[in-house]
Design an enzyme around this catalytic site. Structure first.
Site, mmCIF file in Angstrom:
data_model
loop_
_atom_site.group_PDB
_atom_site.id
_atom_site.type_symbol
_atom_site.label_atom_id
_atom_site.label_comp_id
_atom_site.label_asym_id
_atom_site.label_seq_id
_atom_site.Cartn_x
_atom_site.Cartn_y
_atom_site.Cartn_z
ATOM 1 N N LYS A 8 0.876 -1.128 -0.047
ATOM 2 C CA LYS A 8 0.066 0.097 -0.128
ATOM 3 C C LYS A 8 0.980 1.261 0.061
ATOM 4 O O LYS A 8 2.212 1.343 0.317
ATOM 5 C CB LYS A 8 -1.000 0.006 1.086
ATOM 6 C CG LYS A 8 -0.198 0.011 2.639
ATOM 7 C CD LYS A 8 0.481 1.451 3.031
ATOM 8 C CE LYS A 8 1.020 1.409 4.312
ATOM 9 N NZ LYS A 8 1.617 2.883 4.785
ATOM 10 N N ASP A 141 -2.021 -1.909 9.718
ATOM 11 C CA ASP A 141 -2.392 -1.735 8.402
ATOM 12 C C ASP A 141 -3.075 -3.038 7.933
ATOM 13 O O ASP A 141 -3.691 -3.296 7.086
ATOM 14 C CB ASP A 141 -0.936 -1.705 7.408
ATOM 15 C CG ASP A 141 -0.413 -0.156 7.702
ATOM 16 O OD1 ASP A 141 -0.976 0.882 8.250
ATOM 17 O OD2 ASP A 141 0.901 -0.027 7.415
#
Length: 299
Positions: A8, A141
């Protein structure tokens, strides 16, 4: 059985406040990118979880998020009374490509991919929300990376609001580079300003206005409003990161930003050729490079 682990970037990242528990409340926009590791697994019926790598890692297997996620998923299955859960095991192989200490969520992506993979291999069929809940105990995350795509995240990153996945405009390409440096998380948090909620709330409000005008307006908005408050604390101690961002812009990036708590930098280029040319120019100062696009979930 194999599972891709897309990493990401953060299109916006603000540190809102420090909490009483020592963690920080954040406001961020997560976006998965087509750059990542691959996790493979074969079923074992003796209850053992064995993890191996394409390259030896510099830490004990038991501390790896892949191993921890497998143990956590099995423990949850036992807790839920799944028949035979005590005997669930796997030979797991991690093909590691992503750099460490890069701000790309590579380890968290591996953990999320392991949860998805073993959920299928072990025929558990837990919902994505269950996997996200398990992942939240492994890393901030991980819940987002269980599903991927595009999302607003708050709290320590576990409060997610998914949106229609963003896609780059036709012809645009993403370049990700990690400089010859790594940023310890404590370096990033040391001295980072706590902004309070106003900037984040204003950003979300402006995003909603752009969204009502269509996808091209949204793309224009986030590219013009890239922000990462960790740049303020990282740059003085890690000048290579600031140098790399400057090189992105000098080489023609429409916009550029450090991702997460560093050290990686990403930029959007108007064409693949421009992105590849910039990548060539930065080989001497980077330990990882990828010319790619956003990764969009199939479901």
């Amino acid at each position: 059985m194999r599972e891709y682990a897309p990493s990401k970037i953060n299109l916006f990242l603000d540190v809102i406040r420090k909490r009483e528990d020592g963690y920080h409340d954040l406001g961020t926009v997560f976006q998965t990118v087509d750059a990542g590791d691959t996790v493979s697994a074969e079923l074992r019926n003796d209850g053992e979880i064995v993890l191996t790598y394409n390259n030896p890692q510099e830490y004990p297997v038991q501390s790896d998020l892949v191993y921890k996620s497998a143990v956590a998923l099995k423990a949850y299955a036992v807790e839920q009374g799944v028949a035979g859960a005590e005997n669930l095991g796997a030979d797991i192989y991690l093909e590691k490509v992503m750099p460490l200490g890069a701000g790309l969520g590579g380890g968290s992506a591996d953990a999320a991919a392991t949860l998805r993979l073993l959920n299928k291999l072990w025929n558990l069929n837990f919902a994505a929300e269950v996997l996200e809940g398990i992942g939240a105990k492994l890393g901030a995350d991980v819940p987002f990376l269980v599903r991927g795509g595009s999302a607003f995240a708050e709290g320590i990153g576990e409060k997610l609001t998914f949106m229609k996945p963003l896609q780059l405009a036709e012809g645009e390409y993403l370049l990700i580079c990690t400089p010859l440096d790594a940023v310890p998380t404590k370096d990033a948090y040391a001295g980072v300003p706590k902004s309070g909620p106003d900037r984040w709330e204003g950003y979300k409000s402006e995003w909603a206005s752009a969204q009502s005008a269509g996808s091209s307006a949204v793309n224009e908005f986030w590219q013009k409003n890239l922000f990462n408050s960790f740049e303020i604390s990282v740059y003085p101690k890690h000048p290579l990161v600031e140098q790399m961002k400057g090189e992105f812009l000098r080489l023609g990036a429409k916009c550029a930003l450090m991702s997460g708590s560093g050290a990686s930098v990403f930029g959007i280029f108007a064409s693949k050729e421009l992105a590849e040319s910039a990548a060539d120019s930065m080989k001497s100062i980077s330990r990882y490079q990828k010319v790619t696009r956003f990764w969009v979930p199939t479901l």
